[in-house]
Design an enzyme around this catalytic site. Structure first.
Site, PDB file in Angstrom:
ATOM      1  N   GLY A   8       0.836  -1.196   0.000  1.00  0.00           N
ATOM      2  CA  GLY A   8       0.000   0.000   0.000  1.00  0.00           C
ATOM      3  C   GLY A   8       0.868   1.242   0.000  1.00  0.00           C
ATOM      4  N   CYS A   9       0.341   2.325   0.514  1.00  0.00           N
ATOM      5  CA  CYS A   9       1.066   3.601   0.559  1.00  0.00           C
ATOM      6  C   CYS A   9       2.376   3.449   1.328  1.00  0.00           C
ATOM      7  CB  CYS A   9       0.182   4.654   1.227  1.00  0.00           C
ATOM      8  SG  CYS A   9       1.015   6.231   1.509  1.00  0.00           S
ATOM      9  N   PHE A  10       3.464   3.928   0.738  1.00  0.00           N
ATOM     10  CA  PHE A  10       4.749   3.763   1.414  1.00  0.00           C
ATOM     11  C   PHE A  10       4.861   4.602   2.680  1.00  0.00           C
ATOM     12  CE2 PHE A  10       6.731   6.266  -2.441  1.00  0.00           C
ATOM     13  CZ  PHE A  10       6.035   7.419  -2.097  1.00  0.00           C
ATOM     14  N   CYS A  49       2.648   4.665   4.998  1.00  0.00           N
ATOM     15  CA  CYS A  49       2.161   3.749   6.040  1.00  0.00           C
ATOM     16  C   CYS A  49       3.222   2.722   6.408  1.00  0.00           C
ATOM     17  CB  CYS A  49       0.911   3.008   5.567  1.00  0.00           C
ATOM     18  SG  CYS A  49      -0.559   4.023   5.354  1.00  0.00           S
TER      19      CYS A  49
END
Length: 200
Positions: A36-38, A40
């Site tokens: 997912g979003c880096f 996070c």
């Protein structure tokens, strides 16, 4: 005099060569994950004892020197990833894999929550046969915790491209930003309460 000086220089060069050859290699290793979003993933792994450093970046695609704008427009094939440097004497690669599978939903294809696109895919990039085998074992073990099939890719790391400077250490630098406050912070807090990561 010249002979003596030449002999001295030769001895010094020999000593330097021996020193260079016997200098111990760094005991640290590297792991590269996409979940997912880096922002996070970086926030999670920064709070893992034994992780020395983490860098947000891109990997798995065909475009060289990709930019965030290109990633968001798709077509590069890259995933948002983090590359962590860790001390295997403190934490094993297998333990990092366990945290990786707990830190995101590995059953959703090209999506994490509201973030959707191939750049958000679940992926493990390995750099050795040992990492490959460990990743396969970890995926099998993690499947026991999910009803839906895990879609995590396990592929060799060909190239890691660091993301732009403003993406690095994002959660720590912008804790009040909307995405950080409402998406990342609850995830970090949940993992901290479970004892998966440290409390800063």
């Amino acid at each position: 005099m010249k002979v003596h000086a030449l002999a001295t220089v030769c001895c010094l060069l020999a000593a330097m060569t021996v020193h260079a050859e016997t200098k111990p290699a760094s005991p640290h290793e590297f792991a590269t994950f996409g979940g997912g979003c880096f922002w996070c993933m970086e926030a999670v792994f920064q709070r893992v004892p034994g992780v020395i450093h983490s860098v947000s970046g891109y990997s798995g695609g065909k475009t060289e020197h990709p930019t965030y704008e290109q990633i968001c427009n798709h077509g590069t094939g890259h995933a948002e990833v983090i590359q962590v440097e860790f001390d295997p004497a403190v934490i094993s690669y297998e333990k990092l894999l366990g945290i990786f599978f707990e830190a995101h939903d590995p059953t959703t294809l090209n999506r994490q929550g509201a973030d959707e696109g191939d750049q958000y895919r679940s992926v493990i990039f390995y750099t050795s046969p040992e990492q490959h085998e460990a990743a396969l074992r970890a995926k099998t073990a993690a499947q026991k915790e999910y009803e839906d099939p895990i879609v995590t890719e396990i592929v060799p790391l060909k190239k890691f491209w660091p993301a732009e400077a403003y993406h690095q250490d994002y959660f720590n630098q912008h804790p009040g930003q909307g995405y950080c406050a409402f998406v990342i912070k609850p995830k970090v807090s949940k993992l901290q309460k479970k004892g998966v990561i440290s409390k800063d």
